[in-house]
Design a protein around this motif. Structure first.
Motif, PDB file in Angstrom:
ATOM      1  N   SER A 216       0.680  -1.500  -0.206  1.00 50.34           N
ATOM      2  CA  SER A 216       0.202  -0.080  -0.055  1.00 50.34           C
ATOM      3  C   SER A 216       0.990   1.405   0.019  1.00 50.34           C
ATOM      4  N   VAL A 217       2.127   1.075   0.016  1.00 49.05           N
ATOM      5  CA  VAL A 217       2.902   2.308   0.067  1.00 49.05           C
ATOM      6  C   VAL A 217       3.276   2.344  -1.000  1.00 49.05           C
ATOM      7  N   GLU A 218       2.864   4.196  -1.018  1.00 54.31           N
ATOM      8  CA  GLU A 218       3.958   4.545  -1.903  1.00 54.31           C
ATOM      9  C   GLU A 218       4.581   5.847  -2.251  1.00 54.31           C
ATOM     10  N   LEU A 219       5.873   5.924  -2.883  1.00 51.74           N
ATOM     11  CA  LEU A 219       7.111   6.354  -2.630  1.00 51.74           C
ATOM     12  C   LEU A 219       7.200   6.878  -3.923  1.00 51.74           C
ATOM     13  N   PRO A 220       7.828   8.207  -3.730  1.00 53.50           N
ATOM     14  CA  PRO A 220       7.939   9.757  -4.969  1.00 53.50           C
ATOM     15  C   PRO A 220       8.390   8.650  -6.608  1.00 53.50           C
ATOM     16  N   GLU A 221       8.186   8.919  -7.500  1.00 53.70           N
ATOM     17  CA  GLU A 221       8.420   8.920  -8.667  1.00 53.70           C
ATOM     18  C   GLU A 221      10.580   9.229  -8.087  1.00 53.70           C
ATOM     19  N   GLU A 222      11.032  10.050  -7.835  1.00 58.80           N
ATOM     20  CA  GLU A 222      12.176  10.545  -8.001  1.00 58.80           C
ATOM     21  C   GLU A 222      12.046  11.115  -6.362  1.00 58.80           C
ATOM     22  N   ILE A 223      13.150  10.360  -6.070  1.00 55.36           N
ATOM     23  CA  ILE A 223      14.147  10.499  -4.434  1.00 55.36           C
ATOM     24  C   ILE A 223      15.341  11.721  -5.040  1.00 55.36           C
ATOM     25  N   ALA A 224      16.082  12.999  -4.518  1.00 52.59           N
ATOM     26  CA  ALA A 224      17.341  13.093  -4.989  1.00 52.59           C
ATOM     27  C   ALA A 224      17.853  12.741  -5.885  1.00 52.59           C
ATOM     28  N   SER A 225      19.259  12.123  -6.147  1.00 57.43           N
ATOM     29  CA  SER A 225      19.848  12.317  -7.947  1.00 57.43           C
ATOM     30  C   SER A 225      19.847  10.662  -8.586  1.00 57.43           C
ATOM     31  N   VAL A 226      18.136  10.002  -7.575  1.00 57.54           N
ATOM     32  CA  VAL A 226      17.448   8.830  -8.753  1.00 57.54           C
ATOM     33  C   VAL A 226      15.944   8.853  -8.808  1.00 57.54           C
ATOM     34  N   GLY A 227      16.239   7.517  -9.627  1.00 60.88           N
ATOM     35  CA  GLY A 227      14.594   7.415  -9.645  1.00 60.88           C
ATOM     36  C   GLY A 227      13.846   6.257  -9.801  1.00 60.88           C
ATOM     37  N   ILE A 228      12.489   5.650  -9.977  1.00 59.72           N
ATOM     38  CA  ILE A 228      11.989   4.495  -9.699  1.00 59.72           C
ATOM     39  C   ILE A 228      12.018   3.768 -11.064  1.00 59.72           C
ATOM     40  N   TRP A 229      13.195   3.056 -11.224  1.00 58.56           N
ATOM     41  CA  TRP A 229      12.984   1.827 -12.574  1.00 58.56           C
ATOM     42  C   TRP A 229      12.307   0.812 -12.827  1.00 58.56           C
ATOM     43  N   LYS A 230      12.116   0.595 -11.535  1.00 58.83           N
ATOM     44  CA  LYS A 230      11.330  -1.517 -11.532  1.00 58.83           C
ATOM     45  C   LYS A 230      10.615  -1.009 -10.118  1.00 58.83           C
ATOM     46  N   GLN A 231       9.205  -1.362 -10.373  1.00 60.42           N
ATOM     47  CA  GLN A 231       8.734  -1.819  -9.544  1.00 60.42           C
ATOM     48  C   GLN A 231       7.810  -2.934  -8.853  1.00 60.42           C
ATOM     49  N   LYS A 232       7.588  -3.956  -8.725  1.00 59.89           N
ATOM     50  CA  LYS A 232       6.282  -4.974  -9.095  1.00 59.89           C
ATOM     51  C   LYS A 232       6.049  -5.222  -7.421  1.00 59.89           C
ATOM     52  N   THR A 233       4.777  -5.692  -7.163  1.00 58.19           N
ATOM     53  CA  THR A 233       4.144  -6.289  -6.141  1.00 58.19           C
ATOM     54  C   THR A 233       4.747  -7.572  -6.023  1.00 58.19           C
ATOM     55  N   TYR A 234       4.833  -7.996  -4.590  1.00 60.11           N
ATOM     56  CA  TYR A 234       4.558  -9.787  -4.559  1.00 60.11           C
ATOM     57  C   TYR A 234       3.772  -9.844  -2.937  1.00 60.11           C
ATOM     58  N   GLY A 235       3.380 -10.867  -3.447  1.00 62.52           N
ATOM     59  CA  GLY A 235       1.997 -10.778  -2.677  1.00 62.52           C
ATOM     60  C   GLY A 235       1.558  -9.264  -1.611  1.00 62.52           C
ATOM     61  N   ILE A 236       2.285  -9.457   0.123  1.00 59.52           N
ATOM     62  CA  ILE A 236       1.535  -8.421   0.861  1.00 59.52           C
ATOM     63  C   ILE A 236       2.561  -7.263   0.786  1.00 59.52           C
ATOM     64  N   SER A 237       4.216  -7.922  -0.510  1.00 55.98           N
ATOM     65  CA  SER A 237       4.407  -6.436  -0.337  1.00 55.98           C
ATOM     66  C   SER A 237       5.169  -5.989  -1.724  1.00 55.98           C
ATOM     67  N   LYS A 238       5.767  -4.955  -1.556  1.00 61.31           N
ATOM     68  CA  LYS A 238       6.297  -3.958  -2.438  1.00 61.31           C
ATOM     69  C   LYS A 238       7.097  -3.517  -3.155  1.00 61.31           C
ATOM     70  N   VAL A 239       8.435  -3.877  -4.581  1.00 57.85           N
ATOM     71  CA  VAL A 239      10.034  -4.042  -4.111  1.00 57.85           C
ATOM     72  C   VAL A 239       9.243  -2.772  -5.716  1.00 57.85           C
ATOM     73  N   THR A 240      10.320  -1.880  -4.513  1.00 64.55           N
ATOM     74  CA  THR A 240      10.745  -0.273  -5.496  1.00 64.55           C
ATOM     75  C   THR A 240      11.918  -0.245  -5.941  1.00 64.55           C
ATOM     76  N   VAL A 241      12.840  -0.005  -6.586  1.00 64.67           N
ATOM     77  CA  VAL A 241      13.734   0.160  -7.397  1.00 64.67           C
ATOM     78  C   VAL A 241      14.404   1.496  -7.925  1.00 64.67           C
ATOM     79  N   TYR A 242      15.221   1.998  -7.666  1.00 59.23           N
ATOM     80  CA  TYR A 242      15.849   3.655  -7.725  1.00 59.23           C
ATOM     81  C   TYR A 242      16.656   3.281  -8.787  1.00 59.23           C
ATOM     82  N   VAL A 243      17.235   4.026  -9.887  1.00 60.51           N
ATOM     83  CA  VAL A 243      19.005   4.529 -10.477  1.00 60.51           C
ATOM     84  C   VAL A 243      19.113   5.657 -10.497  1.00 60.51           C
ATOM     85  N   ARG A 244      20.010   6.185 -10.564  1.00 56.48           N
ATOM     86  CA  ARG A 244      20.586   7.284 -11.352  1.00 56.48           C
ATOM     87  C   ARG A 244      19.446   7.796 -12.770  1.00 56.48           C
TER      88      ARG A 244
END
Length: 179
Positions: A151-179
Motif C-alpha cells: 500500500s506504500v506509494e513512494l515518490p517517482e524521484e528522490i534526490a538524484s535517483v528515480g524509479i526504474w522498476k516496481q513490482k508487487t509480490y503478495g503483501i510486499s512491494k519492491v521499488t528499485v531506484y537508479v540514477r
C-alpha cells in the motif's frame, strides 16, 4: 529460510522470532534478485535495516565483494552475526550496531547496491536516500532496492535517483531506484 542462489546457495538462514523484524521470504528475495541482477560482478552493498542479514548475504553470494549491514536491535544483531559466520567468509561483511541515521553519518566510500526495508517505510526511505546522496555514498551506478507494504506509494524521484522498476509480490512491494 535459506540463501536462494550463488556461492552460499542452499545454506540455511536463522531469523529472529517475534515481530521486531520482518524477514524477506525466500520467494520474494529470489524474485527481487531476478529483478535487479540476478548476479553481480563485484561492488559494495549496504543494508540499512539488516534484520537477519539475508539480503546482504544473498548479494555477496551472488557476486558482490563486500557488505555493510546496519542493525540497531541487539537480538537481531546476534542473528546477523550467526548468519555471517555460516558463510565462512566473515571478512566480506561488516556489522554496524547502531541506528541507520547514525550509520549514514559515519559511512565512507560509495555503495553500488543499497537495501532499504525500514519499519516506517515512506518517510524513512525518502530521508535515508536524501541523506545517503548528500553524504556522497551513492556510486554512479547505484541501485537502491526498497521493500515496503504493497500500500506504500513512494515518490517517482528522490534526490538524484528515480524509479526504474516496481513490482508487487503478495503483501510486499519492491521499488528499485537508479540514477
Amino acid at each position: 529460510m535459506r540463501i536462494v542462489s550463488g556461492e552460499f546457495g542452499g545454506r540455511p538462514l536463522k531469523t529472529l522470532e517475534g515481530k521486531t523484524t520482518r524477514p524477506t521470504s525466500d520467494k520474494v528475495r529470489g524474485a527481487m534478485f531476478n529483478m535487479i541482477g540476478p548476479y553481480f560482478d563485484g561492488g559494495r552493498v549496504l543494508d540499512l535495516f539488516a534484520g537477519s542479514g539475508g539480503l546482504s548475504i544473498e548479494a555477496v553470494s551472488r557476486g558482490m565483494d563486500e557488505a555493510v549491514l546496519v542493525e540497531k536491535d541487539r537480538r537481531a544483531q546476534a542473528i546477523v552475526q550467526e548468519n555471517i559466520k555460516m558463510t565462512k567468509s566473515e571478512k566480506q561483511f561488516s556489522l554496524l550496531k547502531m541506528e541507520a541515521e547514525r550509520a549514514i553519518s559515519q559511512l565512507a566510500g560509495t555503495f553500488n547496491l543499497i537495501f532499504l526495508d525500514p519499519p516506517y517505510a515512506k518517510e524513512q526511505i525518502v530521508a535515508n536516500i536524501e541523506a545517503l546522496d548528500a553524504r556522497g555514498l551513492l556510486a554512479e551506478d547505484v541501485m537502491i532496492v526498497c521493500e515496503t507494504d504493497k500500500s506504500v506509494e513512494l515518490p517517482e524521484e528522490i534526490a538524484s535517483v528515480g524509479i526504474w522498476k516496481q513490482k508487487t509480490y503478495g503483501i510486499s512491494k519492491v521499488t528499485v531506484y537508479v540514477r
